[in-house]
Scaffold this active site. Structure first.
Site, PDB file in Angstrom:
ATOM      1  N   SER A 185       1.072  -6.230 -47.904  1.00  0.00           N
ATOM      2  CA  SER A 185       0.645  -6.286 -49.122  1.00  0.00           C
ATOM      3  C   SER A 185       0.594  -7.631 -49.902  1.00  0.00           C
ATOM      4  O   SER A 185       1.205  -8.656 -49.562  1.00  0.00           O
ATOM      5  CB  SER A 185       1.609  -5.181 -50.144  1.00  0.00           C
TER       6      SER A 185
ATOM      7  N   TYR B 196      10.089  -2.728 -52.377  1.00  0.00           N
ATOM      8  CA  TYR B 196       8.759  -2.603 -51.592  1.00  0.00           C
ATOM      9  C   TYR B 196       8.678  -4.299 -51.063  1.00  0.00           C
ATOM     10  O   TYR B 196       8.105  -4.267 -50.060  1.00  0.00           O
ATOM     11  CB  TYR B 196       7.690  -2.408 -52.661  1.00  0.00           C
TER      12      TYR B 196
END
Length: 344
Positions: A187, A200
């Site tokens: 990501s 995350y």
């Protein structure tokens, strides 16, 4: 994309310095066009996947689901790892796919599932073996560090980071035998430090560190390792967090309720919901990057998949001083409102 970006930059710089020397400039343009054309043809790579197998994790929905369908159409034997093989996502792969589509139970947090998956893959390999593993399974969530527990961080890492490690190690020997590919879905938050994305970011940064180390090791065996870095594809993958402001508030103890304003919690929930729903509505850009990572003779180590407007910033972001990247949040409306609302 990176090649085009740097080519255009070089052309603009050369034009600036050459000025009126148009013949020289025209010659440079022709050279760059021929060079770009040569690179384009060199990157054609595999045109189909017949006789080759690919294992993909997280195929119930999102990127994994769409990639499984794409590779099946290209002739690959697809082992689609699903958390719920009886669910609608997995069943649509079976119904719409060819006989090369193999759906299997695969929870990346369970060693038993991975062991059984390896046995199944080995028993059903086509003639050219296991060509690639795409570590796509993952979860997303948000919340400030003080709203979280160590278990929240562990859960995120157990799937996003250790799940990929659990899958990678037992399947490496099969991929090494075919001199194939290992692909990891990361990501932009692996390098962009964003407010409310601590757990995350930790999991994705760890995933990239693992993939980077693996790439160096696997180079000796002819195995190529690529990392996919998607931007905002929350609505396209339908993995938006479902928690409500009340869910968060109810988990707070007395001290945290004194620190964080309940209206701030509501504002943050609205902000992240609107942010996720404002992203890309389809995931074709990510799927195309994955396919290139699997088929190009010289795949990139990283594929940054963001909008054209974000491309320049995210390319230079890892090279900027921390004080500059941190200052991005100081000008955001949510950061200012947060400072005002704390302790109020």
């Amino acid at each position: 994309m990176k090649t085009v970006f740097f080519s255009m930059t070089a052309l603009l710089i050369s034009y600036y310095f050459l000025g009126v020397h148009m013949y020289t400039y025209l010659g440079l343009v022709i050279c760059f066009v021929l060079w770009a054309k040569m690179i384009f043809h060199a990157e054609n790579g595999l045109s189909d996947g017949f006789g080759r197998a690919v294992l993909i994790t997280g195929c119930d929905s999102g990127f994994g689901h769409h990639l499984a369908k794409k590779l099946d159409c290209m002739g690959f034997t697809v082992f689609a790892g699903c958390l719920c093989p009886e669910g609608p996502g997995a069943q649509s792969l079976v119904e719409e796919g060819s006989d090369r589509m193999k759906v299997l139970q695969l929870d990346v947090t369970k060693d038993e599932d991975i062991s059984l998956a390896k046995d199944f893959v080995q028993a059903n390999l086509p003639e050219k073996g296991l060509y690639a593993v795409v570590n796509n399974a993952g979860i997303s969530d948000w919340g400030e560090t003080e709203w979280s527990t160590a278990k929240d961080f562990q859960k995120m890492a157990d799937i996003n980071l250790f799940g990929a490690i659990r899958v990678t190690i037992p399947f490496l020997s099969l991929v090494r035998a075919s001199k194939g590919r290992m692909v990891y879905v990361s990501s932009i938050f692996s390098f962009f430090n964003c407010l409310n994305m601590g757990a995350y970011t930790v999991s994705k940064r760890g995933l990239e560190a693992f993939a980077d180390c693996l790439r160096v090791e696997m180079a000796s065996f002819g195995v190529k390792v690529s990392i996919i870095q998607p931007g905002n594809f929350g609505i396209a993958t339908n993995i938006l967090p479902k928690k409500t402001p009340q869910d968060i508030w109810d988990e707070f103890d007395y001290v945290r309720k004194l620190t964080f304003n309940q209206k701030y919690i509501e504002m943050v929930c609205e902000y992240f919901h609107s942010l996720c729903t404002s992203g890309f509505k389809d995931c074709s850009m990510v799927i195309n990057a994955m396919v290139q990572a699997l088929t190009a003779p010289k795949p990139r180590t990283r594929y940054l998949v963001v909008s054209w407007t974000d491309m320049f910033f995210f390319y230079i972001c890892p090279f900027l001083p921390t004080c500059i990247t941190d200052s991005v949040f100081h000008v955001s409306s949510i950061y200012y409102k947060r400072k005002v609302m704390l302790y109020s």
